[in-house]
Scaffold this active site. Structure first.
Site, mmCIF file in Angstrom:
data_model
loop_
_atom_site.group_PDB
_atom_site.id
_atom_site.type_symbol
_atom_site.label_atom_id
_atom_site.label_comp_id
_atom_site.label_asym_id
_atom_site.label_seq_id
_atom_site.Cartn_x
_atom_site.Cartn_y
_atom_site.Cartn_z
ATOM 1 N N ASP A 67 -4.195 0.267 -1.436
ATOM 2 C CA ASP A 67 -4.954 1.086 -2.379
ATOM 3 C C ASP A 67 -4.759 2.548 -2.010
ATOM 4 O O ASP A 67 -5.271 3.014 -0.986
ATOM 5 C CB ASP A 67 -6.435 0.693 -2.312
ATOM 6 C CG ASP A 67 -7.276 1.341 -3.403
ATOM 7 O OD1 ASP A 67 -6.879 2.416 -3.892
ATOM 8 O OD2 ASP A 67 -8.339 0.787 -3.756
ATOM 9 N N HIS A 68 -4.052 3.282 -2.880
ATOM 10 C CA HIS A 68 -3.681 4.657 -2.549
ATOM 11 C C HIS A 68 -4.849 5.635 -2.679
ATOM 12 O O HIS A 68 -4.695 6.817 -2.396
ATOM 13 C CB HIS A 68 -2.528 5.107 -3.452
ATOM 14 C CG HIS A 68 -1.606 6.087 -2.797
ATOM 15 N ND1 HIS A 68 -1.818 6.574 -1.530
ATOM 16 C CD2 HIS A 68 -0.457 6.666 -3.239
ATOM 17 C CE1 HIS A 68 -0.844 7.417 -1.225
ATOM 18 N NE2 HIS A 68 -0.007 7.494 -2.237
ATOM 19 N N ARG A 69 -6.024 5.148 -3.095
ATOM 20 C CA ARG A 69 -7.188 6.031 -3.125
ATOM 21 C C ARG A 69 -7.624 6.421 -1.717
ATOM 22 O O ARG A 69 -8.139 7.519 -1.502
ATOM 23 C CB ARG A 69 -8.356 5.362 -3.857
ATOM 24 C CG ARG A 69 -8.184 5.220 -5.355
ATOM 25 C CD ARG A 69 -9.355 4.492 -5.985
ATOM 26 N NE ARG A 69 -9.480 3.109 -5.519
ATOM 27 C CZ ARG A 69 -10.385 2.252 -5.958
ATOM 28 N NH1 ARG A 69 -11.281 2.646 -6.870
ATOM 29 N NH2 ARG A 69 -10.431 1.020 -5.509
#
Length: 457
Positions: free
Chosen positions: A427-429
């Protein structure tokens, strides 16, 4: 004589519906408190539904295979164990009540479907008021199936049987029911299919022929009907919803790494041959799982989760290690609680035990919830790599591919080596490329040279 209606309870995790997988009781049975009444399939597991009362089963409000909303009636009990209408249950006088569900106009909850020719109840509460059919309807229910067909009424059968007949092109109007009161069972439909007397439920198809003169209309994949409708429910429905939610909520990034795992495979062979691990089920995935746990000590970010409401990252300093298990009910992802504290033997035993119960449908909702990181083994299907979708609520998932023997540069020369491809989605968040890459590189380094683990712990 008082009656009690048992409505389907919330079986955990705020689930809104469940499917009656199988009944353990029948109408007229006398049951005790806590006796198992049915096996109920939720979106997460198959659980046992126990009786809250002691008494006689007056009526079952759903058929096997039917999905029931939480709060809708499933069973009506006569308390005290006998009927108050003088009917004789032991001589087979009670006729099964076959019911369906539909939306009630006033409350929007499922209501029992009205029998043909009668006024149906408009709410779930009203549905339970009439628990025995009127005399005229009871007489009609006892007619043979062929008489029901001639009278223009739909033959009596359960929803799963009607679906099975439709999928196989069988007209139920032409089937005689062997069940109580002339009810058509699945066995009746299978018998018609077996003797080749099935009457198509639809009009004839336009048939062509190939160069050999064989009809192309009769040649299908696996000998199955030309089209089949498969209801999406239970685990498959939950999986579909979760994957769509994850794919369109968490910004996925997937990275790949090819690794020479020859030394790991040699270590695996040595462990299996040793006395200490002779009875332990060790696989490449077991060692990959251990490698992930070691690598998380250096990069715990992949084990975190995103709290949407708080707008914060929740760092989790424990690992509930999930792993994808293919089962007859669909893909399930049980997780090993506190895997970071386990030895290799404990981890292997936990994975084996959960996998076995997943295939048997014996997992609890708790064992399918609360995962923090997932491992999926696509290599068992002969696949090298993929782009796995993150399990909702987690930060990353690692897919391990098959172990291939292939030419590889080794000590300055080309040699045949055992090679595996790792695919990490994160998850690139809250997991940056640097963090995801470092974690993947560490896992690869451990699998390349297992001895390096000593330098990381």
């Amino acid at each position: 004589m008082s009656t009690k209606v048992f409505n389907l309870p919330d079986l955990g995790e705020g689930l809104t519906e469940s499917e009656i997988s199988s009944w353990r009781v029948a109408e007229g049975d006398v049951v005790e408190v806590n006796q198992v009444l049915a096996d109920v399939e939720t979106a997460k597991a198959v659980v046992e539904l126990s009786s809250p009362y002691a008494g006689t089963i007056r009526s079952l409000h759903a058929a096997e295979g039917e999905t029931v909303d939480v709060g809708a009636p499933v069973i009506t009990f006569d308390l005290g164990g006998t009927d108050d209408d003088g009917s004789d249950e032991e001589d087979g006088g009670r006729v099964p009540t076959l019911v369906g569900y539909g939306s009630a106009p006033d409350k929007g909850r499922p209501a029992r479907r009205a029998r043909r020719g009668t006024s149906g109840p408009t709410s779930a509460a009203a549905a339970t008021a009439q628990t025995e059919p009127p005399a005229a309807d009871a007489a009609q229910a006892l007619r043979p199936a062929d008489e029901a067909g001639r009278s223009g009424e739909r033959p009596r059968s359960t929803p799963p049987v009607r679906l099975f007949a439709k999928q196989n092109g069988v007209d139920l109007e032409q089937v005689s029911g062997s069940g109580a009161g002339g009810v058509i069972t699945r066995a009746d439909v299978e018998a018609v299919l077996a003797d080749g007397t099935a009457t198509p439920a639809q009009g004839p198809r336009a048939a062509g022929s190939d160069s050999t003169g064989q009809s192309t209309a009769t040649r299908t994949l696996g000998g199955r009907p030309r089209t089949e409708t498969v209801p999406v429910k239970g685990v498959r429905k939950a999986t579909a919803q979760a994957m769509v939610s994850s794919a369109f909520t968490a910004p996925h990034v997937t990275e790949f790494l090819q690794v020479d795992v020859t030394e790991t495979m040699e270590l695996l062979a040595e462990l299996k041959a040793s006395r200490d691990y002779r009875d332990v089920k060790l696989t490449p995935m077991t060692l990959a799982a251990k490698a992930c746990l070691v690598a998380m000590e250096r990069t715990p970010d992949v084990n975190a989760r995103w709290d949407e409401q708080a707008g914060a990252i929740v760092q989790q300093n424990f690992v509930n290690l999930g792993f994808a298990a293919a089962t007859p009910r669909g893909l399930m992802v049980p997780n090993v609680k506190d895997a970071q504290a386990m030895s290799l033997t404990e981890l292997a035993d936990a994975i084996r035990e959960l996998t076995g119960r997943a295939r048997e449908g014996g997992l609890s909702p708790a064992e399918l919830s609360g995962g923090t990181f997932t491992l999926t083994n696509v290599g068992v299907f002969g696949i090298d790599a993929g782009t796995p979708i993150i399990n909702p609520g987690e930060g990353a998932i690692l897919a391990i591919g098959q172990v291939r023997r292939m030419p590889w540069e080794y000590r300055g020369e080309i040699a045949l080596r055992e090679v595996m491809t790792l695919s990490l989605s994160f998850d690139h968040r809250f997991v940056d490329g640097e963090q995801g890459s470092r974690f993947l590189a560490d896992v690869g380094a451990i699998l390349r040279r297992p001895g390096l683990t000593l330098t990381m712990v």
